[in-house]
Every structure is written in C-alpha cells, then in structure tokens.
Design a protein around this motif. Sequence first.
Motif, short mmCIF file in Angstrom:
data_model
loop_
_atom_site.label_atom_id
_atom_site.label_comp_id
_atom_site.label_asym_id
_atom_site.label_seq_id
_atom_site.Cartn_x
_atom_site.Cartn_y
_atom_site.Cartn_z
N ARG A 3 0.72 -1.38 0.00
CA ARG A 3 -0.10 0.51 -0.03
C ARG A 3 0.94 1.23 -0.38
O ARG A 3 0.80 1.94 -0.21
CB ARG A 3 -1.11 -0.06 1.46
N THR A 23 -1.89 -8.69 -2.67
CA THR A 23 -0.07 -7.50 -3.24
C THR A 23 0.51 -8.68 -4.11
O THR A 23 0.39 -9.77 -4.66
CB THR A 23 0.46 -8.76 -1.80
N GLN A 63 -6.26 -9.98 1.02
CA GLN A 63 -5.51 -8.39 0.98
C GLN A 63 -3.91 -9.38 0.99
O GLN A 63 -3.50 -8.49 0.65
CB GLN A 63 -5.62 -7.76 2.16
#
Length: 561
Positions: free
Chosen positions: A409, A532, A528
């Motif tokens: 992020r 990635t 999540q």
Amino acid sequence: MAIRRLPETVTHRIAAGEVIERPASVVKELLENSLDAGASRVTVRIVQGGTLSIVVEDDGAGILPEELPLAVERFATSKLFDIDDLERITTLGFRGEALSSIASVSRFEVRSRPASKTEGAFIRVEGGQFIGSGTIETPKGTRVQVDDLFFNLPARRKFLKSSSAEQRRILKVVQEMAIVFPAVSFLFVADGKSVFRWEGGTRREILQAVLGESRLRETRYEKGPVIVEAWRGTARPGQRTEVLSFVNGRRVTEPTIRSALFALGPEIAGDWVILVDCPPADVDVNIHPAKAEVRFRNSGTVFEAVHGAAKAALAFGAELVLEKPQPSEGFSSEGGGLNLPWPRVAAPTEAEVGRLVEYPAGDFPGSAPKTAAVRFLGHVSEGFLVFSEGNDLVLVDPHAAHERILYDRLREAMKNRFPSQRLGMKTELSPSLAAGAEEHRFRLLELGFGFEQKHGLVPSLTAVPFFPGLESVSPEDLLRSTIAALDENPEQPLDIRLARRWASAACHGAMKLGDRVGSEEALALWHQLFETEGPRTCPHGRPTFLRLGGSAIKRHFGRKG
C-alpha cells in the motif's frame, strides 16, 4: 623483483592505516588515552567532520615533559613493561601505536602538564616528522590537536563520507565512552555547536540520554568469574535489534555475545547494551590493531552469562502493554477481534464476513480444483492463523502478512507526491537522532519532514510525511526509520527502502503474532495478502505462510489418493 626494506615513512603510513581508518578512529584512540589517564572531564572539538581539525582535551594525569618525545614514538607506552603484561591488560590502550599512527598522517600537536609541574610542554609532528617542542602554559592534563587528517594520504581521504556522516560516527564513539564511564563528564562540539553534553551521572541516566529511552530494564548475571550487566530498551519500530557490547570497558564486536543474545529468538527485539566483566587473563585483546575484537579463553562461560542476563531481562514481561478496548459497533467480540486505535486491515466486505469464501484456484499456488474453499480454522502455536483451502492446510504469520500488505500500500501511495502533516506539538530530537537528521536534512525535507532549530539548541521536528497506515508510528520512530532507509544500500530504489522500513514501523503497533483475531478479520487478512504482488514473503524476506498440500498430508499418513 628484488626484496628491499621499505622506508620508515612508508612503514609508518602502512601501520597508521591499520589503526586510523577515519576521524572517529582518532577520537576513539585519544579518548582511550584520556580515560586511562584518569580524566574526570573530556572535551572533543571537531571541524568539518574531523577532517580539518580534532581537539581532545582532558584533566587527566598528564605527561612529563621529558617523556613527550617518547609518546609519539611507535611502540612506546606507559601501560606495558614486559610480555607477561599482555596476559593481564587492564587499560583501554596498550599497544603504543595510537599517537605515532595519528602523527604520521596529520599535522599533530600534544600539550600536557602533570599536576606536579607548574609549567607544561608541547611537541609538534607533521606527517611523522618532528617539527618542534618546548615549554608552554597549559592547564593540568593533556590537549591533543590533529589537523588536516590524511593530508599526505589523499587516497584515504577519498573514502571518507560527508562531514555530517563523519560527525555522526564521532558522536557515536563519544556516547559509547560515556556509557562505559558514566561518572566522567563529556562535551562534544562540532563546528562551534554543542552536539552532546554529559555532566556525569549513573549508567541508567546516560543510557536514557543516549538511547532516548525512559523505560530501561537492567539485569546482572554471574557465571563463575564472569559478570554480565545487561540493559534492554523498548523495541523501536522499523529498526533491527541493535547490540552495544563491551568487554572490560572496551567496545568490541564479539560473536559469542551476539550468539548468546540472539539464541533467545525474535522476542529480543529492541536496543541492548551488554557489559561483560571478566578476569583480564581470560580475555585476549591483542588481536587487532584497532582493538575492536577480543577472544575469550572460556567462551562457553561467557555465552551462558550473557544468555542468562538477557533471559532475565526478558522475564520481566512484555515491554509494551497494549490496552484492548471494548468492541465497537459493527465488530463482534465473539470471534476474538480487537478494536484497536490504529488500522490493521481494511474492514471485511459482505462476501468476506461468512466463514466460507470462494476464490479462483489460480490465485493460490498449489490449489488443484477450479475453486478453492477457504476457511479460517483458528490459531496454533504462538498465534499463527490456520486456514484450509480446498484440500490444503495453510498457516499464516499475521505479523508478516500485515507487513506485506502495508508495504504494498505504501509503495502504491508513494507513486504520487509525499504529503506532509504538521505536528500539533514540536518534538525535540535526541543528539544522535539530530545528527542523523542533519546529515540527510535536504533529503528529509523533500520527503515531507519539517525542522525548526533555534540558535544553539537541538533541532525540533515540526512535520512528518503523511500516508495511510502510518498513523500509529510516532514522529521520532518515523524519522528514525527514514534515516535508516537513507543509510541503506543506495543501489536499491529509495521508495523500496522507505516502504520496507515504514511498513515495519507501522506493524510494530499493529497485528502481532500473539494477538487473537476473529474469523472476519482473519479472512480479510487472507484476502488482502493474496492481492499483493509478493504474498509469499514479508518485505524483509521472511515467509508469510506455510502450505501443507493435501496430497502430502495423505502420503504422510499412508493414505492413497
């Protein structure tokens, strides 16, 4: 080619290269001489990182006028008399090389006066050549001035860092000496500015000043003749475990000490100061010209003593106690979830709330069917998350997984500009942190940090970069992590170094291995993680998950299929 003797000027410069590597080496050798002379107050002044000038003054015993010429000769010392003394060295210096080595690569002057004399003496040497000597009015003690270091070795000068970087190395040397000799007063002045001042006190007080720690844990452990004093500071986000080790007052790098400490596992995270005291006959310090290495006669005893001291320090319990508030609306406590004052992972979507979620098999290596049913089964061992995906069993390290999520992020957010957020309250920096900030000042300003410095005072931090996910990181830890990233290998892109350091800093205040999470949060973490770019490892290369294939499990139990 014929074999011939090297000229004395060449041999002296070769010897000096072994002892004097950079300005910090000069300061270290001179401070050792001051402390061996019983000084109660030492002042270090430098100009341009010590390359232009270094002055070290003390109020120690001083040198007799007739002995000053001997002081700058190689292998001349007051600390050894015969070969047997090498078996019981109790002083920091003993080789008789320091002053000679420094004088051979600089414009050098010593002024000294013992308390028994009313008049002092001086001697000047330039590039190893005697220039002059005589009497002079000078306070009790010794003053050594080193100008134009490496003026006759231009190749060595090319390998020096910037003035601010060399200054930071010298500051570290001064602070380390203050840790070992806390009763001695130290003053460090760089380019006319006071960088570090210590008026003497206890070891706890100097460690609090140097490490910037208010909470320190001290333990003492004895194993036979070996006594270990261990100090542990709070784990600092985004920074590896740092170990300062000393043996009989000497700063050393010794594998036995580090091995004993790291044998305790990852829970040793934090700053450690280890002081080992053992009989002089049981330690060999005559290994390296810079006296940075030692060899123990009974390394096993030292290992056990250090291990025992560190283990006792850890036995106090967790360094940081996290309060666990009551669950807020929209998040059930039945699954063990915690309502934390910082973001962990994004809130689960409606599709993730159930205990059974369908994902395409191609998204997860090792999945056989077209769709794999992912279930959260619970926790195992110290808090690893256990999932079933199709026929496979998957264990996830929540801390490493969360670090990978934050890292990705942050890298994505860094593709745009670096936003800055002003602090509601200025943060005064510790001397070591201020030195690092000064070294990288212009780069830090570009990254969104802000500083304010009034004349003669330590600078304050007034602004920091602002990215989602960094809310839990204190301004000092964010600055410290950034300086560490700037100090790392410059061949690696800065955004990668920053994202790795910042993600690690943020994760120190977020999900940890021992935390208990509910099904919804665990499934959100899973989802999540596998979105990635590199879900297999955290930014530091540690695995995020372990997959036990269904077929391998069957083979283990002798089942067909």
